[in-house]
Design a protein around this motif. Structure first.
Motif, PDB file in Angstrom:
ATOM      1  N   ARG A   1       0.821  -1.215   0.000  1.00 22.39           N
ATOM      2  CA  ARG A   1       0.000   0.000   0.000  1.00 22.39           C
ATOM      3  C   ARG A   1       0.856   1.267   0.000  1.00 22.39           C
ATOM      4  NH1 ARG A   1      -5.232  -1.055   0.327  1.00 22.39           N
ATOM      5  NH2 ARG A   1      -5.970  -2.948   1.346  1.00 22.39           N
TER       6      ARG A   1
ATOM      7  N   ASP B   1      -2.649   4.141  -8.476  1.00 28.76           N
ATOM      8  CA  ASP B   1      -3.129   3.041  -7.632  1.00 28.76           C
ATOM      9  C   ASP B   1      -1.963   2.426  -6.867  1.00 28.76           C
ATOM     10  OD1 ASP B   1      -5.707   3.381  -8.477  1.00 28.76           O
ATOM     11  OD2 ASP B   1      -5.666   1.784  -9.961  1.00 28.76           O
TER      12      ASP B   1
ATOM     13  N   GLN C   1      -1.074  -2.882  -3.653  1.00 23.27           N
ATOM     14  CA  GLN C   1      -2.011  -3.842  -3.073  1.00 23.27           C
ATOM     15  C   GLN C   1      -3.229  -4.000  -3.975  1.00 23.27           C
ATOM     16  OE1 GLN C   1      -1.727  -5.795  -0.060  1.00 23.27           O
ATOM     17  NE2 GLN C   1      -3.349  -6.748  -1.266  1.00 23.27           N
ATOM     18  N   SER C   2      -3.739  -2.871  -4.491  1.00 24.12           N
ATOM     19  CA  SER C   2      -4.869  -2.919  -5.426  1.00 24.12           C
ATOM     20  C   SER C   2      -4.476  -3.665  -6.684  1.00 24.12           C
ATOM     21  CB  SER C   2      -5.325  -1.496  -5.776  1.00 24.12           C
ATOM     22  OG  SER C   2      -5.712  -0.789  -4.620  1.00 24.12           O
TER      23      SER C   2
ATOM     24  N   SER D   1      -2.146  -5.970  -6.941  1.00 23.41           N
ATOM     25  CA  SER D   1      -1.999  -7.390  -6.610  1.00 23.41           C
ATOM     26  C   SER D   1      -3.348  -8.086  -6.574  1.00 23.41           C
ATOM     27  CB  SER D   1      -1.294  -7.511  -5.255  1.00 23.41           C
ATOM     28  OG  SER D   1      -1.082  -8.859  -4.910  1.00 23.41           O
ATOM     29  N   ASP D   2      -4.353  -7.418  -5.998  1.00 26.13           N
ATOM     30  CA  ASP D   2      -5.705  -7.996  -5.975  1.00 26.13           C
ATOM     31  C   ASP D   2      -6.249  -8.178  -7.389  1.00 26.13           C
ATOM     32  OD1 ASP D   2      -5.570  -7.941  -3.227  1.00 26.13           O
ATOM     33  OD2 ASP D   2      -6.678  -6.066  -3.026  1.00 26.13           O
ATOM     34  N   LEU D   3      -5.925  -7.232  -8.277  1.00 23.76           N
ATOM     35  CA  LEU D   3      -6.413  -7.299  -9.651  1.00 23.76           C
ATOM     36  C   LEU D   3      -5.716  -8.413 -10.425  1.00 23.76           C
ATOM     37  CD1 LEU D   3      -8.398  -6.039 -11.583  1.00 23.76           C
ATOM     38  CD2 LEU D   3      -6.673  -4.331 -12.193  1.00 23.76           C
TER      39      LEU D   3
ATOM     40  N   VAL E   1      -4.825 -11.255  -9.163  1.00 21.37           N
ATOM     41  CA  VAL E   1      -5.494 -12.478  -8.720  1.00 21.37           C
ATOM     42  C   VAL E   1      -6.863 -12.615  -9.399  1.00 21.37           C
ATOM     43  CG1 VAL E   1      -6.490 -13.679  -6.737  1.00 21.37           C
ATOM     44  CG2 VAL E   1      -4.286 -12.497  -6.515  1.00 21.37           C
ATOM     45  N   ALA E   2      -7.616 -11.510  -9.446  1.00 19.65           N
ATOM     46  CA  ALA E   2      -8.969 -11.560 -10.008  1.00 19.65           C
ATOM     47  C   ALA E   2      -8.956 -11.808 -11.507  1.00 19.65           C
ATOM     48  CB  ALA E   2      -9.698 -10.249  -9.707  1.00 19.65           C
ATOM     49  N   SER E   3      -7.984 -11.252 -12.231  1.00 19.13           N
ATOM     50  CA  SER E   3      -7.961 -11.371 -13.696  1.00 19.13           C
ATOM     51  C   SER E   3      -7.273 -12.632 -14.185  1.00 19.13           C
ATOM     52  CB  SER E   3      -7.250 -10.152 -14.298  1.00 19.13           C
ATOM     53  OG  SER E   3      -5.871 -10.143 -13.939  1.00 19.13           O
TER      54      SER E   3
ATOM     55  N   GLU F   1       3.438  -8.693 -12.799  1.00 15.72           N
ATOM     56  CA  GLU F   1       3.280  -9.238 -11.445  1.00 15.72           C
ATOM     57  C   GLU F   1       4.634  -9.548 -10.821  1.00 15.72           C
ATOM     58  OE1 GLU F   1       0.516 -12.507  -9.114  1.00 15.72           O
ATOM     59  OE2 GLU F   1       1.185 -12.949 -11.157  1.00 15.72           O
TER      60      GLU F   1
ATOM     61  N   TYR G   1       8.110  -5.706  -3.575  1.00 15.51           N
ATOM     62  CA  TYR G   1       7.729  -6.081  -2.205  1.00 15.51           C
ATOM     63  C   TYR G   1       8.937  -6.597  -1.428  1.00 15.51           C
ATOM     64  CZ  TYR G   1       5.726  -8.769   1.620  1.00 15.51           C
ATOM     65  OH  TYR G   1       5.446  -9.279   2.856  1.00 15.51           O
TER      66      TYR G   1
END
Length: 575
Positions: free
Chosen positions: A447, A532, A535-536, A538-540, A542-544, A565, A572
């Motif tokens: 973040r 952005d 963290q946002s 990283s979530d995207l 996973v979702a895509s 990625e 990180y």
């Protein structure tokens, strides 16, 4: 690097440490004059609002003060402060220190110059009209802002910027409480978590410079006069230990209630410009019956120490001060929570001491001593900074006899408060914004980093009418890039070509002559902007299910870059 023949003093004069020390002196002096100006400004507002000078508690309780003035003045202050904060500097809202911590963690310790001006004026108005807040938070934020501006002027590195901001914060605490050692510990214990000599030296210099300037104007006397005290016996130590535990419960209650009020007030169907006025009106209503809750509250502390308040009033004032401060800050007023913590600790300690002395009159100190120890223990519980709490009360009283009770009460209060509730009154505000602050850094690493910092700015792209054969050639020659944005004539992204979307056409010879890039494209996932956080992103990922994502400028809709990625993982681990 200096040669062996370079004179010693020439090497010193050119060293970076010398520059930091010199800037520390300047920051300390400027911050001290900022504190002096705030103090003068509050007195001016007192005079304009109440018709005379002095502690606002005394003014509000004076027989000649009309009741409607006590009721309406805090609301008027909120009405003046709201447009300033909302229009020019939202960072000036609230109690200041978390904003400094957020700047250190997220923005390279960069604080806008306008924040200093807005915070100064907003805090003067809030406190001067009776807001139940302290002035140390604003001075810390002002000092930190001065340090940040100085660092930006000399183009300091990110690490040095943090040190200069800490110099300003230390100078703010030192000037506010006439406590240079506590100012240094505040910056190191709460803001930086770094005791290296290169960090420590300029902070000490800044705190000393600020204290020297402040003492030149107001003298070097103790802020509070402690009653004559000596430890009756070792048997009294458990009472101070118990007081530390009780203060921890009170501190956690204060922290939770403060943010509960902030949440509830923000949910009210009231325009943001009117919310501080509404909070001020509620504070004024409390002040009609209990004027001791208004303003910074030093007079209330003095009355508690000198045993001028009865037990039932001490308990009631504790509850009313807690609510009044939560209303002032939760509604959007500008001011600190350090001084209210001192007031609450004094009231709680005074009540505890009254009970203890009533039960054991010959084996305990007077209740005023417990009030002083309660102040330190309460601060330790709210800030989770026991060393700062011990030293600030020692410097404010100048009485070494109270050190042992302070040490045991503060340490137990801090440990107990951490066990009851993980966050301090400062870090809770950051945690609610997704910042996990520890040791001067945001440990919620993803973040704290943005897409812009690590994205690939010029990825390979495909025009939407590009023939299949050329698409295949570019994809095969793409190296490590696996996702290829498909652009329209205006360079907006229509879709993505991936190895998976290309594979079904490799064996269809008849289709290869008629297929173009847009026929191969898969739909775009939700857009990812340069601003952005990772963290946002990283979530995207996973979702895509994609390994690479296009980054799109939200203003133009055009491609800004490509985020991989593996680069997110590398960033990180590096952080």
């Amino acid at each position: 690097m200096a040669t062996e023949g370079t004179p010693f003093w020439s090497r010193i004069a050119r060293s970076e440490q010398t520059l930091l020390i010199g800037l520390g002196v300047v920051i300390g002096i400027v911050t001290a004059y900022g504190a002096i100006f705030c103090r003068w400004g509050i007195d001016v507002i007192h005079r304009l609002a109440f018709g005379s000078t002095g502690d606002i508690t005394e003014l509000a309780s004076a027989a000649g003060t009309p009741w409607w003035l006590v009721l309406l003045l805090p609301a008027a202050g909120g009405l003046l402060v709201a447009p300033m904060v909302l229009r020019w500097a939202s960072e000036a809202r609230g109690h200041g220190v978390p904003e400094v911590m957020a700047a250190i963690a997220r923005t390279g310790a960069r604080i806008r110059a306008r924040v200093v001006a807005v915070k100064t004026l907003a805090s003067i108005i809030t406190i001067g009209t009776g807001g139940s807040v302290g002035w140390e938070g604003p001075i810390v934020q002002i000092g930190a802002g001065v340090g940040s501006i100085a660092g930006q002027r000399v183009h300091a590195s990110r690490r040095r910027m943090r040190v200069l901001v800490a110099c300003g914060a230390a100078a703010g605490i030192a000037a506010t409480f006439n406590a240079p050692i506590a100012g240094v510990l505040f910056s190191i214990e709460i803001l930086l978590g770094d005791l290296a000599l290169a960090t420590f030296t300029p902070i000490v210099v800044a705190a000393v410079a600020a204290t020297a300037v402040f003492q030149q104007h107001y003298g070097g006397h103790a802020v509070f006069d402690l009653p004559e005290y000596e430890l009756h016996s070792a048997g009294e130590i458990p009472l101070y230990a118990l007081l530390g535990i009780v203060a921890a419960f009170g501190a956690v209650l204060f922290t939770r209630v403060l943010y509960w009020f902030e949440d509830r007030l923000e949910q009210l169907p009231v325009h943001p410009l009117l919310l501080p006025a509404l909070g001020g009106l509620a504070v004024g209503a409390i002040g009609l019956r209990y004027p001791e809750v208004l303003g910074v509250g030093y007079e209330t502390i003095n009355r508690t120490i000198t045993l001028d308040l009865e037990l039932n009033l001490l308990v009631m004032l504790f509850l009313m001060k807690l609510i009044a401060t939560s209303l002032s800050i939760g509604s959007g007023g500008s001011g600190g929570v350090f001084a209210p913590s001192l007031v609450l600790g004094a009231l709680l300690g005074g009540a505890f001491g009254s009970l203890a002395h009533g039960l054991m009159p010959h084996g305990t100190a007077v209740a005023g001593v417990y009030a002083v120890v309660g102040m330190a223990a309460f601060v330790a519980g709210t800030t989770h900074a026991p060393m700062t709490a011990i030293l600030i009360l020692f410097e404010m009283t100048r009485d070494p006899a109270v050190i042992l009770p302070l040490m045991i009460a503060c340490v137990l209060s801090s440990v107990t408060a951490r066990g009851l509730f993980r966050e301090s009154i400062y870090t809770l505000k950051l945690r609610r914004r997704g910042i996990r602050f520890r040791g001067g850094r945001d440990v919620a690493v993803l973040r704290s980093l943005t897409v812009l910092e690590i994205m690939k700015r010029r990825p390979a792209v495909l025009h939407r009418d590009l023939p299949f054969a050329e698409v295949r050639r570019r994809v095969m020659a793409g190296g490590r890039q696996q996702v290829f944005p498909v652009l329209d004539p205006d360079k907006r992204v229509e879709g993505l070509v991936t190895l998976d979307s290309l594979r079904p056409f490799l064996l269809e010879d008849a289709l290869q002559d008629v297929v173009v890039a847009r026929d191969l494209a898969v739909p775009l996932p939700p857009p990812l902007a340069p601003t952005d956080d990772l963290q946002s992103a990283s979530d995207l990922f996973v979702a895509s299910g994609l390994d690479e994502l296009p980054v799109i400028d939200p203003e133009t809709g055009r491609l800004a870059g490509l985020l991989r990625e593996r680069d997110v993982r590398a960033a990180y681990h590096k952080a």
